[in-house]
Design a protein around this motif. Structure first.
Motif, PDB file in Angstrom:
ATOM      1  N   VAL B  44       0.842  -1.136   0.143  1.00 52.57           N
ATOM      2  CA  VAL B  44      -0.108   0.099  -0.053  1.00 52.57           C
ATOM      3  C   VAL B  44       1.067   1.251   0.143  1.00 52.57           C
ATOM      4  O   VAL B  44       1.721   1.551   0.849  1.00 52.57           O
ATOM      5  CB  VAL B  44      -0.921   0.032   1.190  1.00 52.57           C
ATOM      6  N   VAL B  45       0.541   2.028  -1.130  1.00 53.02           N
ATOM      7  CA  VAL B  45       1.614   3.333  -1.011  1.00 53.02           C
ATOM      8  C   VAL B  45       0.699   4.507  -0.504  1.00 53.02           C
ATOM      9  O   VAL B  45      -0.527   4.730  -1.030  1.00 53.02           O
ATOM     10  CB  VAL B  45       1.887   3.429  -2.627  1.00 53.02           C
ATOM     11  N   ASN B  46       1.092   5.226   0.363  1.00 58.89           N
ATOM     12  CA  ASN B  46       0.610   6.348   1.039  1.00 58.89           C
ATOM     13  C   ASN B  46       1.126   7.562   0.112  1.00 58.89           C
ATOM     14  O   ASN B  46       2.219   8.049   0.170  1.00 58.89           O
ATOM     15  CB  ASN B  46       0.737   6.575   2.239  1.00 58.89           C
ATOM     16  N   LEU B  47       0.227   8.171  -0.607  1.00 59.50           N
ATOM     17  CA  LEU B  47       0.696   9.055  -1.684  1.00 59.50           C
ATOM     18  C   LEU B  47       0.106  10.678  -1.243  1.00 59.50           C
ATOM     19  O   LEU B  47      -0.918  10.938  -1.584  1.00 59.50           O
ATOM     20  CB  LEU B  47       0.332   8.737  -3.017  1.00 59.50           C
ATOM     21  N   PHE B  48       0.965  11.274  -0.362  1.00 62.49           N
ATOM     22  CA  PHE B  48       0.443  12.244   0.273  1.00 62.49           C
ATOM     23  C   PHE B  48       1.032  13.700  -0.366  1.00 62.49           C
ATOM     24  O   PHE B  48       2.162  14.070  -0.264  1.00 62.49           O
ATOM     25  CB  PHE B  48       0.429  12.520   1.598  1.00 62.49           C
ATOM     26  N   PHE B  49       0.340  14.404  -1.336  1.00 63.31           N
ATOM     27  CA  PHE B  49       0.708  15.737  -1.945  1.00 63.31           C
ATOM     28  C   PHE B  49       0.233  16.755  -1.022  1.00 63.31           C
ATOM     29  O   PHE B  49       0.644  17.998  -1.303  1.00 63.31           O
ATOM     30  CB  PHE B  49       0.121  16.007  -3.254  1.00 63.31           C
ATOM     31  N   GLU B  50      -0.538  16.722   0.152  1.00 59.08           N
ATOM     32  CA  GLU B  50      -0.842  17.764   0.792  1.00 59.08           C
ATOM     33  C   GLU B  50      -0.611  17.298   2.377  1.00 59.08           C
ATOM     34  O   GLU B  50      -0.776  16.257   2.782  1.00 59.08           O
ATOM     35  CB  GLU B  50      -2.532  17.917   0.794  1.00 59.08           C
ATOM     36  N   ASP B  51      -0.433  18.238   3.243  1.00 60.88           N
ATOM     37  CA  ASP B  51      -0.100  17.882   4.586  1.00 60.88           C
ATOM     38  C   ASP B  51      -1.186  17.065   5.396  1.00 60.88           C
ATOM     39  O   ASP B  51      -2.403  17.592   4.876  1.00 60.88           O
ATOM     40  CB  ASP B  51       0.148  19.275   5.346  1.00 60.88           C
ATOM     41  N   SER B  52      -1.144  16.076   5.941  1.00 63.60           N
ATOM     42  CA  SER B  52      -2.194  15.377   6.718  1.00 63.60           C
ATOM     43  C   SER B  52      -1.526  14.826   7.945  1.00 63.60           C
ATOM     44  O   SER B  52      -0.337  14.336   7.827  1.00 63.60           O
ATOM     45  CB  SER B  52      -2.583  14.502   6.018  1.00 63.60           C
ATOM     46  N   THR B  53      -1.975  14.688   9.161  1.00 61.03           N
ATOM     47  CA  THR B  53      -1.563  14.152  10.416  1.00 61.03           C
ATOM     48  C   THR B  53      -2.355  12.693  10.423  1.00 61.03           C
ATOM     49  O   THR B  53      -1.992  11.744  10.007  1.00 61.03           O
ATOM     50  CB  THR B  53      -1.662  14.708  11.466  1.00 61.03           C
ATOM     51  N   ARG B  54      -3.623  13.028  10.666  1.00 57.42           N
ATOM     52  CA  ARG B  54      -4.500  11.971  11.088  1.00 57.42           C
ATOM     53  C   ARG B  54      -4.855  10.795  10.115  1.00 57.42           C
ATOM     54  O   ARG B  54      -4.886   9.850  10.152  1.00 57.42           O
ATOM     55  CB  ARG B  54      -5.574  12.056  11.994  1.00 57.42           C
ATOM     56  N   THR B  55      -5.052  11.481   8.915  1.00 57.52           N
ATOM     57  CA  THR B  55      -5.580  10.475   7.936  1.00 57.52           C
ATOM     58  C   THR B  55      -4.330   9.667   7.347  1.00 57.52           C
ATOM     59  O   THR B  55      -4.502   8.720   7.127  1.00 57.52           O
ATOM     60  CB  THR B  55      -6.035  11.328   6.431  1.00 57.52           C
ATOM     61  N   SER B  81       9.021  17.925  -5.992  1.00 58.78           N
ATOM     62  CA  SER B  81       9.614  19.242  -5.750  1.00 58.78           C
ATOM     63  C   SER B  81      10.506  19.623  -6.974  1.00 58.78           C
ATOM     64  O   SER B  81      10.982  20.689  -7.052  1.00 58.78           O
ATOM     65  CB  SER B  81      10.247  19.653  -4.431  1.00 58.78           C
ATOM     66  N   LYS B  82      10.926  18.706  -7.730  1.00 56.08           N
ATOM     67  CA  LYS B  82      11.671  18.822  -8.899  1.00 56.08           C
ATOM     68  C   LYS B  82      10.841  19.147 -10.055  1.00 56.08           C
ATOM     69  O   LYS B  82      11.572  19.113 -11.288  1.00 56.08           O
ATOM     70  CB  LYS B  82      12.790  17.730  -9.106  1.00 56.08           C
ATOM     71  N   GLY B  83       9.386  19.013  -9.948  1.00 53.11           N
ATOM     72  CA  GLY B  83       8.448  19.173 -11.185  1.00 53.11           C
ATOM     73  C   GLY B  83       8.223  17.918 -11.678  1.00 53.11           C
ATOM     74  O   GLY B  83       7.644  18.114 -12.882  1.00 53.11           O
ATOM     75  N   GLU B  84       8.343  16.690 -10.963  1.00 54.01           N
ATOM     76  CA  GLU B  84       7.758  15.584 -11.587  1.00 54.01           C
ATOM     77  C   GLU B  84       5.904  15.520 -11.718  1.00 54.01           C
ATOM     78  O   GLU B  84       5.383  15.912 -10.798  1.00 54.01           O
ATOM     79  CB  GLU B  84       8.149  14.214 -10.990  1.00 54.01           C
ATOM     80  N   SER B  85       5.525  15.080 -12.828  1.00 52.84           N
ATOM     81  CA  SER B  85       4.216  15.071 -12.791  1.00 52.84           C
ATOM     82  C   SER B  85       3.325  13.980 -12.319  1.00 52.84           C
ATOM     83  O   SER B  85       4.210  13.149 -11.746  1.00 52.84           O
ATOM     84  CB  SER B  85       3.696  15.051 -14.317  1.00 52.84           C
ATOM     85  N   LEU B  86       2.201  13.956 -11.897  1.00 52.00           N
ATOM     86  CA  LEU B  86       1.358  12.942 -11.113  1.00 52.00           C
ATOM     87  C   LEU B  86       1.476  11.835 -12.031  1.00 52.00           C
ATOM     88  O   LEU B  86       1.868  10.695 -11.343  1.00 52.00           O
ATOM     89  CB  LEU B  86      -0.072  13.765 -10.867  1.00 52.00           C
ATOM     90  N   LYS B  87       1.436  12.208 -13.305  1.00 54.58           N
ATOM     91  CA  LYS B  87       1.419  10.603 -14.088  1.00 54.58           C
ATOM     92  C   LYS B  87       2.630   9.803 -13.891  1.00 54.58           C
ATOM     93  O   LYS B  87       2.822   8.769 -13.797  1.00 54.58           O
ATOM     94  CB  LYS B  87       0.993  11.120 -15.568  1.00 54.58           C
TER      95      LYS B  87
END
Lengths: 195, 303
Positions: B44-55, B81-87
């Motif tokens: 399972v990969v947790n992919l977090f582009f936004e800050d989150s603690t509890r989730t 942060s080097k500009g890699e796209s979501l895809k």
């Protein structure tokens, strides 16, 4: 011929095409004997915990506890142990709904746990149950009671208490009906084409 | 069920299956061995582009309790942060053999796009102002545990509905499960076309409170308060904050919920947040259980 006999005994309940190998009274007698055997082998069942494997094993465990209470006045703790999350064939089918686990308040540590299931077949359910049991405590000993032992074991597992040894072909299916869940008591042997 | 992207994708039966599964799994959290072998070998990969603690922690704990391998990824300090796209990030994960991707992204619809690029399951852990389905599931689970039912329950969701993915997912899920939702917010904090949502809308908290079984306070998202949505924090708090006076007007069995993180003294007063009728801490515990149920149902069987 036996099919005809069954249908005359229970005309509304068992279709003639399904051969009932155990009828209600046979199941009652088998459970009565198992209850006596448990009392005998555990010397009065003082530290026994009965854990049924849902759905029908849990029902059978309750019935065994009732009998043990009736015979010797011992109140044996009874519970249910769902083994779905421990199965070794989860990935062969879509995710299954879970059964209900309910451990008696005293837990299983240091007790003699008697696992109760309706049919003993490959032994894989019992293996899963042993793993599940391992995660909820450390029993002093684990025994196995089953209403029907139909053979074809795939693992080195055997039952301590057996209601009936039932020789079957691997292609056949053994179905246990219990009044609490199915409205009647019967063990039925289904040929492959009737499944 | 392959992905969990929107609460609207869940049928009534599927939603109830998740809640019932969670009910059984809640026992695992009370055992001394809080682990099941079910997802052994799954990643399972947790992919977090936004800050989150509890989730994020909740998903991580849920996956670990089911024996899955967990890879945590946060946009800070990664190639993003080097500009890699979501895809490209998605294809990298795909190559690493992720069976499930839990994604949080600031763009609404990012999980939906991701689902078209990866073979594994995609779980939406919050996308922009769109949805947060596992939060809605854990809220429904918490309500059912406290009040014993969902059918016919009167739920008020109060506050910044405009920016809230929690509100949208809750409205959709609770409607599916037969509860009646009323959104309460100043007109400036209600989204366009809210009248098409399956719920009531009110601007008057005091009128809604006495009729509610559940009051769910939403966080005022100060980081998104760029425009003048309300004149001052003080005025907002006076009109839409849950203070002890308003709390006293709830009926005796009503509960107070908050998805966290709270602004104490803004949308909810400290006395209310810490009262026994607040489920805020329970919601966090239930979050792990509900996410275990979702992960099991998505990944536990044949995939």
């Amino acid at each position: 011929m036996s099919a005809a006999q069954n249908s005359s005994r229970n005309p509304h309940e068992v279709p003639p095409s399904q051969r009932a190998v155990l009828e209600g009274p046979d199941i009652q007698r088998a459970l009565t004997r198992i209850a006596h055997e448990i009392l005998e082998r555990t010397k009065g069942a003082t530290d026994v915990v009965l854990l049924g494997i849902p759905t029908r094993g849990a029902t059978l465990a309750v019935r065994l506890a009732e009998r043990i209470a009736e015979f010797e006045g011992v109140k044996v703790p009874v519970g249910a142990l769902d083994i779905t999350m421990y199965r070794d064939d989860l990935r062969l089918r879509p995710a299954r709904p879970l059964g209900h686990t309910e451990l008696p308040p005293g837990g299983v540590d240091g007790r003699v746990v008697v696992l109760v299931d309706d049919v003993l077949f490959s032994g894989r359910t019992v293996r899963a149950a042993l793993d599940a049991l391992n995660d909820v405590g450390r029993p002093r000993a684990v025994q196995l009671a089953t209403l029907v032992d139909r053979g074809h074991r795939e693992l080195p597992i055997r039952a301590d208490y057996v209601g009936k040894n039932l020789p079957t072909a691997k292609s056949e299916t053994v179905k246990v009906y219990l009044a609490e869940t199915d409205g009647r008591d019967a063990v039925v042997l289904l040929k492959e084409e009737q499944r | 069920m392959k992905h969990l992207i929107s609460a609207a994708d869940l049928s009534r039966d599927e939603a109830l299956l998740i809640l019932d599964t969670a009910e059984e799994l809640s026992q695992v959290s009370d055992r001394s061995i809080k682990k099941l072998p079910t997802l052994r070998g799954r990643t399972v990969v947790n992919l977090f582009f936004e800050d989150s603690t509890r989730t994020r922690i909740s998903f991580e704990a849920a996956a670990k309790r089911l024996s899955a391998d967990v890879i945590n990824f946060s946009a800070k300090g990664s190639s993003v942060s080097k500009g890699e796209s979501l895809k490209d990030t998605a294809l990298t994960l795909e190559a690493m053999g992720a069976d499930a991707v839990v994604i949080r992204h600031s763009a609404s619809g990012a999980p939906h796009r991701l689902a078209t690029w990866v073979r594994g399951s995609v779980l939406n852990a919050g996308d922009g102002t769109h949805e947060h389905p596992t939060q809605a599931l854990l809220d429904a689970f918490s309500m059912r545990r406290r009040l014993g039912r969902l059918e016919g329950l009167k739920v008020a969701i109060v506050g910044d509905v405009l920016h809230s993915r929690v509100a949208r997912s809750n409205v959709l899920l609770l409607h599916t499960l037969g509860a009646e939702v009323t959104l309460v917010a100043p007109p400036t904090l209600l989204p366009v076309a809210v009248e098409t949502w399956p719920c009531q809308v009110s601007y008057d908290l005091d009128a809604v409170l006495p009729k509610s079984d559940v009051v769910m306070m939403l966080r005022v998202q100060l980081e998104r308060m760029s425009a003048a949505f309300f004149p001052s924090a003080r005025e907002y708090s006076r009109r839409y904050g849950l203070d002890p006076d308003r709390f006293a007007r709830l009926h005796d069995d009503a509960i107070v919920m908050h998805p966290g993180p709270m602004n104490r003294g803004m949308e909810i007063s400290a006395a209310v947040a810490d009262s026994p009728r607040s489920t805020i801490v329970e919601q966090v515990a239930n979050g792990v259980t509900v996410r275990m149920a979702v992960l099991y149902l998505l990944l536990g069987g044949a995939i």
